[in-house]
Motif scaffolding. Structure first.
Motif, PDB file in Angstrom:
ATOM      1  N   GLN A   4      -3.816   7.527  13.885  1.00 63.91           N
ATOM      2  CA  GLN A   4      -4.618   6.464  12.902  1.00 63.91           C
ATOM      3  C   GLN A   4      -3.503   5.704  12.150  1.00 63.91           C
ATOM      4  OE1 GLN A   4      -8.420   7.446  11.138  1.00 63.91           O
ATOM      5  NE2 GLN A   4      -7.418   7.620   9.242  1.00 63.91           N
ATOM      6  N   ILE A   5      -3.614   4.586  12.186  1.00 62.69           N
ATOM      7  CA  ILE A   5      -2.605   3.645  11.290  1.00 62.69           C
ATOM      8  C   ILE A   5      -3.362   2.770  10.384  1.00 62.69           C
ATOM      9  CG2 ILE A   5      -0.832   2.146  11.209  1.00 62.69           C
ATOM     10  CD1 ILE A   5       0.007   4.555  12.348  1.00 62.69           C
ATOM     11  N   TYR A   6      -3.303   2.792   9.264  1.00 65.77           N
ATOM     12  CA  TYR A   6      -3.529   1.820   8.101  1.00 65.77           C
ATOM     13  C   TYR A   6      -2.460   1.152   7.688  1.00 65.77           C
ATOM     14  CZ  TYR A   6      -8.398   3.807   7.283  1.00 65.77           C
ATOM     15  OH  TYR A   6      -9.553   4.092   7.404  1.00 65.77           O
ATOM     16  N   ALA A   7      -2.678  -0.013   6.903  1.00 70.07           N
ATOM     17  CA  ALA A   7      -3.748  -0.620   6.786  1.00 70.07           C
ATOM     18  C   ALA A   7      -3.912  -2.181   7.468  1.00 70.07           C
ATOM     19  CB  ALA A   7      -4.457  -0.818   5.214  1.00 70.07           C
ATOM     20  N   PHE A   8      -4.380  -2.458   8.700  1.00 73.91           N
ATOM     21  CA  PHE A   8      -4.314  -3.513   9.028  1.00 73.91           C
ATOM     22  C   PHE A   8      -5.247  -4.702   8.293  1.00 73.91           C
ATOM     23  CE2 PHE A   8      -3.189  -0.497  12.414  1.00 73.91           C
ATOM     24  CZ  PHE A   8      -2.032  -1.177  13.006  1.00 73.91           C
TER      25      PHE A   8
END
Length: 223
Positions: A4-8
């Motif tokens: 999970q990757i933030y913050a687009f």
């Protein structure tokens, strides 16, 4: 292992990240003037729509009012609503009401601070109301839970993983340099990165090379 990757902040980067191998594309839905990367609901909806067929969209909210969160979910239509306020601002009962009011197709995630053994008790309580827990680092003076770029006690995080039945995503200062160690220490269902996958010195723009490296090291370890 879920990544999970933030913050687009724009659909182009979100789609590119999904193609790289990010499972959960995260973004901040709602402009509250509290955290970096906040988007209007229409901007957030554009990201959710762009990745709908290729990965899971995760809309982080700093709202504390249930009706506001439901309004956001209806407008943005994310796969997951991520409540990132302090635990008592949206407590267990409020989370239960949210769970009952959200669309059956919308999952619910709660961010919890890891700060001593009392966090295990907190996690057990919230686990009864959520589809996922996200374990992160709380720093005094910063709003909500997370986005600090700092790690916490992984021993406590491991106890939480072993104590709850819902999937747990580990966050808090994770980077390509320490994520393998973190996975071995905690054994989470997923891992999350925000600060360490940004362009160096930038609190908003994502560095796609760093995103790719983070994904690659996790995938190579899993195999």
């Amino acid at each position: 292992m879920i990544v999970q990757i933030y913050a687009f902040t724009n659909p182009k980067d979100a789609v590119e990240a999904a193609k790289i191998g990010v499972d959960h594309v995260g973004f901040v839905a709602g402009d509250y003037g509290q955290v970096c990367g906040e988007l209007s609901l229409s901007e957030a909806a554009a990201i959710a729509g762009a990745v709908r067929e290729i990965c899971t969209s995760v809309a982080l909210t700093m709202a504390t009012n249930i009706d506001e969160i439901l309004t956001m979910a209806a407008a943005v239509k994310p796969d997951i609503v991520h409540v990132s306020t302090d635990p008592l601002d949206v407590d267990v009962q409020a989370m239960r009401e949210l769970r009952d009011s959200l669309s059956p197709h919308t999952r619910l995630m709660k961010a919890l601070p890891v700060d001593g053994t009392e966090s295990v008790t907190l996690a057990k309580a919230f686990a009864t109301t959520c589809d996922y827990l996200l374990l992160d680092t709380k720093v005094a003076g910063m709003p909500g839970v997370g986005a600090t770029g700092m790690t916490h006690d992984w021993g406590v995080s491991r106890r939480i993983v072993q104590s709850v039945s819902c999937p747990v995503i580990l966050a808090g200062g994770l980077s390509s340099a320490n994520v393998v160690q973190a996975i071995k220490a905690v054994d989470p269902w997923g891992v999350d990165s925000n600060t360490a996958t940004n362009v160096s010195g930038d609190k908003v723009r994502k560095d796609m090379e760093r995103v790719s490296e983070f994904c690659e090291i996790i995938r190579s370890t899993a195999t």
